[in-house]
Design a protein around this motif. Structure first.
Motif, PDB file in Angstrom:
ATOM      1  N   ASN A 151       0.832  -1.215   0.000  1.00 36.96           N
ATOM      2  CA  ASN A 151       0.000   0.000   0.000  1.00 36.96           C
ATOM      3  C   ASN A 151       0.866   1.265   0.000  1.00 36.96           C
ATOM      4  N   LYS A 152       1.947   1.216   0.789  1.00 40.89           N
ATOM      5  CA  LYS A 152       2.853   2.373   0.830  1.00 40.89           C
ATOM      6  C   LYS A 152       3.474   2.615  -0.537  1.00 40.89           C
ATOM      7  N   ARG A 153       3.868   1.506  -1.173  1.00 44.36           N
ATOM      8  CA  ARG A 153       4.505   1.636  -2.494  1.00 44.36           C
ATOM      9  C   ARG A 153       3.499   2.179  -3.510  1.00 44.36           C
ATOM     10  N   GLU A 154       2.274   1.656  -3.477  1.00 44.90           N
ATOM     11  CA  GLU A 154       1.248   2.134  -4.406  1.00 44.90           C
ATOM     12  C   GLU A 154       0.960   3.620  -4.186  1.00 44.90           C
ATOM     13  N   ALA A 155       0.914   4.016  -2.919  1.00 47.64           N
ATOM     14  CA  ALA A 155       0.650   5.425  -2.603  1.00 47.64           C
ATOM     15  C   ALA A 155       1.780   6.314  -3.122  1.00 47.64           C
ATOM     16  N   ALA A 156       3.023   5.847  -2.948  1.00 48.05           N
ATOM     17  CA  ALA A 156       4.179   6.628  -3.421  1.00 48.05           C
ATOM     18  C   ALA A 156       4.175   6.742  -4.937  1.00 48.05           C
ATOM     19  N   ILE A 157       3.843   5.619  -5.623  1.00 49.39           N
ATOM     20  CA  ILE A 157       3.781   5.649  -7.098  1.00 49.39           C
ATOM     21  C   ILE A 157       2.677   6.590  -7.561  1.00 49.39           C
ATOM     22  N   GLY A 158       1.534   6.530  -6.862  1.00 49.75           N
ATOM     23  CA  GLY A 158       0.424   7.419  -7.211  1.00 49.75           C
ATOM     24  C   GLY A 158       0.794   8.880  -7.062  1.00 49.75           C
TER      25      GLY A 158
END
Length: 350
Positions: free
Chosen positions: A32-39
């Motif tokens: 989730n953290k990675r997805e948020a950072a990519i977003g």
């Protein structure tokens, strides 16, 4: 097993499940953290990306991308969105440059990955972004394929999108290759290459009937009138499947140089030929066949009766003809079909 051993076993299972749950929760949190950072990076770069796609001289996007820790994932999403919403996105030199510069190396590794889903997604991206530098690797992979599974089929589509005619010759190795796959290949080739391959398929010097059927079918679907005389020649082909494909193609093309060639098909022993002949006569409004269509309204096959009635509606006085046939046709089923279409026409006028 005594009671103490049983408790130890239960406690061990509980601890094991708890540990597994904690690991899964931790991995989900990290994901989730990675997805948020990519977003966040996607949102931060989208404006400069749009500017770059209009004017590659604007290097703000390249600078921002190189500073991003998730540059590959962000770029992949930006390009994917651009290609999906832009009509000629896949043919954009900027898309090709960015994918070659930043993604080609990664895709080369992923094509050899043990995960099937990763390999398939990579093939889709290579197709969408036209990563031409990977053609040798894709050909090598195709040469090693021994069965026409989903991955091989997508591999063939990807090579076709890169205008590689090896996609057609590779399909010839599989006698059970479906016509839709040949059509997928024709769709993806460049215009000039496509015309050359269609011409070769119609000549059928390799004896590949599925390829020839697919070529005729594609010519009709794509509306390539250049090949109309060749398609009309196929109406004389002794192979019934080929004649049917030619009739379907003419129906799509909505034109015939020699409408008289249609006459024998109204009396064919094969009902699909009678049906397509009726549909063509209606679509092309060949008034010379109106009487024949009236006769076919009493055909033993429902689809032929239906197509004949529908064809009659294509003519300016079709409603009057159907009203007359609903009363006077000697065949009961023909009267029913005429009455059904007459009612439908009245309903559409109200």
């Amino acid at each position: 097993m005594n009671l103490s051993h049983l408790w130890i076993l239960i406690a061990s299972l509980f601890i094991g499940q708890l540990a597994l749950l904690l690991i899964l929760a931790w991995r989900k949190q990290q994901s989730n953290k990675r997805e948020a950072a990519i977003g966040q990076e996607y949102d931060a770069l989208i404006e400069s990306f749009s500017s770059y796609m209009m004017d590659p001289a604007d290097d703000r996007f390249i600078a921002g991308l190189q500073g991003s820790p998730y540059r590959l994932a962000v770029l992949e999403r930006l390009l994917n969105h651009y290609v999906s919403v832009t009509k000629a996105g896949a043919d954009s030199p900027a898309v090709s440059y960015l994918s070659e510069q930043f993604l080609a190396k990664r895709y080369a590794k992923l094509l050899k990955h043990g995960n099937w889903a990763m390999r398939m997604n990579t093939l889709y991206f290579i197709e969408d972004f036209r990563v031409a530098s990977l053609v040798p690797l894709l050909k090598e992979k195709l040469a090693k394929s021994s069965k026409l599974d989903q991955e091989t089929q997508q591999l063939i589509r990807t090579l076709a999108s890169l205008n590689e005619t090896v996609a057609i010759s590779a399909l010839a190795k599989y006698p059970d290759a479906p016509a839709r796959l040949y059509i997928d290949v024709f769709k993806r080739l460049d215009e000039l290459t496509k015309l050359d391959e269609l011409d070769a398929a119609l000549k059928n010097e390799t004896g590949n009937e599925t390829l020839k059927h697919s070529a005729v079918s594609y010519i009709g679907m794509a509306g390539i009138t250049l090949f109309l005389p060749r398609i009309e020649e196929e109406l004389q082909n002794p192979d019934m499947e080929m004649r049917i494909q030619a009739l379907k193609a003419i129906l799509h093309l909505q034109y015939m140089n020699a409408p008289g060639a249609l006459a024998p098909f109204f009396h064919s022993a094969a009902w699909p030929e009678r049906m397509f002949a009726a549909q063509i006569a209606g679509k092309l409004q060949l008034s010379r066949y109106k009487e024949t269509l009236s006769e076919l309204l009493g055909d033993p096959v429902w689809w032929v009766r239906y197509s004949s009635a529908e064809a009659l509606t294509q003519f300016s006085e079709g409603d009057i003809v159907l009203a007359h046939l609903a009363e006077s046709h000697p065949d009961r089923y023909a009267r029913d079909m005429a009455n059904q279409w007459k009612t439908a026409l009245l309903g559409s006028e109200q």
